[in-house]
Design a protein around this motif. Sequence first.
Motif, PDB file in Angstrom:
ATOM      1  N   VAL A  19       0.861  -1.204   0.000  1.00  0.00           N
ATOM      2  CA  VAL A  19       0.000   0.000   0.000  1.00  0.00           C
ATOM      3  C   VAL A  19       0.895   1.252   0.000  1.00  0.00           C
ATOM      4  O   VAL A  19       0.688   2.187  -0.801  1.00  0.00           O
ATOM      5  CB  VAL A  19      -0.942   0.009   1.235  1.00  0.00           C
ATOM      6  CG1 VAL A  19      -1.701   1.323   1.319  1.00  0.00           C
ATOM      7  CG2 VAL A  19      -1.909  -1.173   1.189  1.00  0.00           C
ATOM      8  N   GLY A  20       1.911   1.254   0.877  1.00  0.00           N
ATOM      9  CA  GLY A  20       2.802   2.425   0.977  1.00  0.00           C
ATOM     10  C   GLY A  20       3.513   2.706  -0.341  1.00  0.00           C
ATOM     11  O   GLY A  20       3.651   3.866  -0.751  1.00  0.00           O
ATOM     12  N   LEU A  21       3.951   1.655  -1.016  1.00  0.00           N
ATOM     13  CA  LEU A  21       4.651   1.854  -2.299  1.00  0.00           C
ATOM     14  C   LEU A  21       3.699   2.363  -3.369  1.00  0.00           C
ATOM     15  O   LEU A  21       4.050   3.248  -4.162  1.00  0.00           O
ATOM     16  CB  LEU A  21       5.290   0.534  -2.757  1.00  0.00           C
ATOM     17  CG  LEU A  21       6.536   0.085  -1.981  1.00  0.00           C
ATOM     18  CD1 LEU A  21       6.948  -1.331  -2.403  1.00  0.00           C
ATOM     19  CD2 LEU A  21       7.704   1.047  -2.186  1.00  0.00           C
ATOM     20  N   ARG A  22       2.479   1.826  -3.391  1.00  0.00           N
ATOM     21  CA  ARG A  22       1.513   2.288  -4.395  1.00  0.00           C
ATOM     22  C   ARG A  22       1.194   3.770  -4.192  1.00  0.00           C
ATOM     23  O   ARG A  22       1.047   4.506  -5.151  1.00  0.00           O
ATOM     24  CB  ARG A  22       0.204   1.471  -4.302  1.00  0.00           C
ATOM     25  CG  ARG A  22       0.241   0.101  -4.912  1.00  0.00           C
ATOM     26  CD  ARG A  22       0.664   0.115  -6.376  1.00  0.00           C
ATOM     27  NE  ARG A  22      -0.165   0.989  -7.200  1.00  0.00           N
ATOM     28  CZ  ARG A  22       0.296   1.838  -8.116  1.00  0.00           C
ATOM     29  NH1 ARG A  22       1.602   1.954  -8.349  1.00  0.00           N
ATOM     30  NH2 ARG A  22      -0.530   2.584  -8.813  1.00  0.00           N
ATOM     31  N   MET A  23       1.119   4.179  -2.911  1.00  0.00           N
ATOM     32  CA  MET A  23       0.820   5.591  -2.648  1.00  0.00           C
ATOM     33  C   MET A  23       1.940   6.496  -3.160  1.00  0.00           C
ATOM     34  O   MET A  23       1.753   7.688  -3.371  1.00  0.00           O
ATOM     35  CB  MET A  23       0.625   5.824  -1.155  1.00  0.00           C
ATOM     36  CG  MET A  23      -0.726   5.297  -0.695  1.00  0.00           C
ATOM     37  SD  MET A  23      -0.874   5.418   1.067  1.00  0.00           S
ATOM     38  CE  MET A  23      -0.387   7.093   1.367  1.00  0.00           C
ATOM     39  N   ARG A  24       3.139   5.909  -3.333  1.00  0.00           N
ATOM     40  CA  ARG A  24       4.277   6.676  -3.857  1.00  0.00           C
ATOM     41  C   ARG A  24       4.470   6.433  -5.351  1.00  0.00           C
ATOM     42  O   ARG A  24       5.517   6.753  -5.919  1.00  0.00           O
ATOM     43  CB  ARG A  24       5.541   6.321  -3.063  1.00  0.00           C
ATOM     44  CG  ARG A  24       5.522   6.926  -1.663  1.00  0.00           C
ATOM     45  CD  ARG A  24       6.401   6.181  -0.682  1.00  0.00           C
ATOM     46  NE  ARG A  24       6.334   6.794   0.646  1.00  0.00           N
ATOM     47  CZ  ARG A  24       5.352   6.584   1.538  1.00  0.00           C
ATOM     48  NH1 ARG A  24       4.327   5.820   1.224  1.00  0.00           N
ATOM     49  NH2 ARG A  24       5.368   7.184   2.698  1.00  0.00           N
ATOM     50  N   GLY A  25       3.508   5.774  -5.965  1.00  0.00           N
ATOM     51  CA  GLY A  25       3.528   5.605  -7.423  1.00  0.00           C
ATOM     52  C   GLY A  25       4.375   4.443  -7.912  1.00  0.00           C
ATOM     53  O   GLY A  25       4.649   4.331  -9.112  1.00  0.00           O
ATOM     54  N   VAL A  26       4.805   3.557  -6.999  1.00  0.00           N
ATOM     55  CA  VAL A  26       5.639   2.421  -7.419  1.00  0.00           C
ATOM     56  C   VAL A  26       4.735   1.243  -7.827  1.00  0.00           C
ATOM     57  O   VAL A  26       3.831   0.876  -7.067  1.00  0.00           O
ATOM     58  CB  VAL A  26       6.574   1.977  -6.250  1.00  0.00           C
ATOM     59  CG1 VAL A  26       7.415   0.773  -6.664  1.00  0.00           C
ATOM     60  CG2 VAL A  26       7.446   3.143  -5.789  1.00  0.00           C
ATOM     61  N   PRO A  27       4.963   0.659  -9.004  1.00  0.00           N
ATOM     62  CA  PRO A  27       4.166  -0.520  -9.389  1.00  0.00           C
ATOM     63  C   PRO A  27       4.457  -1.702  -8.455  1.00  0.00           C
ATOM     64  O   PRO A  27       5.612  -1.931  -8.101  1.00  0.00           O
ATOM     65  CB  PRO A  27       4.646  -0.840 -10.811  1.00  0.00           C
ATOM     66  CG  PRO A  27       5.380   0.375 -11.281  1.00  0.00           C
ATOM     67  CD  PRO A  27       5.921   1.056 -10.055  1.00  0.00           C
ATOM     68  N   VAL A  28       3.409  -2.419  -8.035  1.00  0.00           N
ATOM     69  CA  VAL A  28       3.568  -3.519  -7.080  1.00  0.00           C
ATOM     70  C   VAL A  28       2.800  -4.748  -7.555  1.00  0.00           C
ATOM     71  O   VAL A  28       1.648  -4.647  -7.967  1.00  0.00           O
ATOM     72  CB  VAL A  28       3.008  -3.091  -5.680  1.00  0.00           C
ATOM     73  CG1 VAL A  28       2.909  -4.294  -4.737  1.00  0.00           C
ATOM     74  CG2 VAL A  28       3.860  -1.996  -5.048  1.00  0.00           C
ATOM     75  N   VAL A  29       3.467  -5.916  -7.475  1.00  0.00           N
ATOM     76  CA  VAL A  29       2.774  -7.201  -7.624  1.00  0.00           C
ATOM     77  C   VAL A  29       2.992  -7.956  -6.331  1.00  0.00           C
ATOM     78  O   VAL A  29       4.136  -8.078  -5.873  1.00  0.00           O
ATOM     79  CB  VAL A  29       3.350  -8.036  -8.796  1.00  0.00           C
ATOM     80  CG1 VAL A  29       2.588  -9.362  -8.922  1.00  0.00           C
ATOM     81  CG2 VAL A  29       3.299  -7.264 -10.100  1.00  0.00           C
ATOM     82  N   LEU A  30       1.915  -8.417  -5.700  1.00  0.00           N
ATOM     83  CA  LEU A  30       2.060  -9.163  -4.442  1.00  0.00           C
ATOM     84  C   LEU A  30       1.528 -10.586  -4.628  1.00  0.00           C
ATOM     85  O   LEU A  30       0.411 -10.781  -5.094  1.00  0.00           O
ATOM     86  CB  LEU A  30       1.314  -8.453  -3.308  1.00  0.00           C
ATOM     87  CG  LEU A  30       1.556  -9.029  -1.901  1.00  0.00           C
ATOM     88  CD1 LEU A  30       1.478  -7.926  -0.847  1.00  0.00           C
ATOM     89  CD2 LEU A  30       0.578 -10.135  -1.544  1.00  0.00           C
TER      90      LEU A  30
END
Length: 338
Positions: A19-30
Amino acid sequence: MTKGITIAGGGLAGLSLGVGLRMRGVPVVLHEAGRYPRHRVCGEFISGVQATTLESLGVAEDLADAHRHVRAKWFREGDELLDAKMPQAALGISRYRLDARLRDRLVGEGAELVEDSRCVREPGEGLVWAAGRLPKKGGWIGLKCHLMDFPMRSDLEMHLGSNGYAGLAPVEEGRVNVCGLFKLDRRRRGKGSGLLRDYLRQGGNGGLVGRMERAVVDESSFLGVSAFELGWQGGEESLCTLGDAEGMIPPFTGNGMSMAFESAELALEPLERWSQGKISWEAVVREIRERAHRKFRRRVANAMLLHKMLLDSRGQRLISVISKSGLLPFRPLLSLVR
Ligand SMILES: Cc1cc2nc3c(=O)[nH]c(=O)nc-3n(C[C@H](O)[C@H](O)[C@H](O)COP(=O)(O)OP(=O)(O)OC[C@H]3O[C@@H](n4cnc5c(N)ncnc54)[C@H](O)[C@@H]3O)c2cc1C
């Protein structure tokens, strides 16, 4: 170009990092090995987490309605040792509810979530390993279940026995979570919550078992785990590990979930820099590990010592005598594990 992060493990460390990375615009796959919602072996009270940590991860709202536990009573084999006010309220919420909420938030922030997906443990650029404690030949068993219609004697209860300890914490919908950590005894054969009661009885906590038997047990919430060790988990230097995957603080502290959030918070900035191409992956892994050890070294070491004392009959007798004389420095002791 923003490079993406892959997270293995959707517990509190992995989900809140995502969540924190997405809020900073980083693409995430979990990738999560299981499926939400699901119960976890956990005492389900979070002690010591700062509001700023939850805010910087973007998950504060998900804990806004959690119970605020202010007082805690400690017992030894049914005998009351201590009735203390916590310096900071502990948060009570089930993992069934919390993890599912964080899953929704992660997906809402635009991450890709792959459930039923078990990753292979192999260091790799852009991979964060948040898959929990390492499977090891440990001598512990953790057991939990939810009770309904169970009157509490304080906001939180902690029960010491000769074979381990158990914590009781109210969560949502009138449920009380009872969760214990015991020395593994392969002769115990009970099924479901019967196994938990068996361990409690064996440790001299028959009184607590009697109270549990007057309550309604949600057997579908019963869960057990064994084969793990407390403390630093070790493993490959080049793997970026977070939460329990890096180090597991003894559960009596109620601080493991806080450490999962805190470790996600301290990883945000280095991972963001890597995703922007400003730092190498090797440097990121080193920096996150150094930050984690600097932040958690003292509390893990102190908690391991206190945990040993709580499980030792002489240690328990000493605690009993000091606390009955009203001289147990509860707050200073708690601050050693925060
Ligand atoms: C008996 C007991 C009682 C506890 N009580 C408390 C308490 O009261 N308060 C507190 O703060 N802490 C408590 N803890 C500790 C707390 O549960 C952990 O510190 C916390 O859950 C760590 O979060 P995590 O995200 O690092 O790991 P986890 O919550 O373990 O999450 C790891 C996730 O990774 C997934 N996974 C595993 N392997 C893979 C793979 N190969 N690929 C993909 N996914 C994978 C798992 O399914 C899981 O969802 C307790 C622990 C125990 C054992």
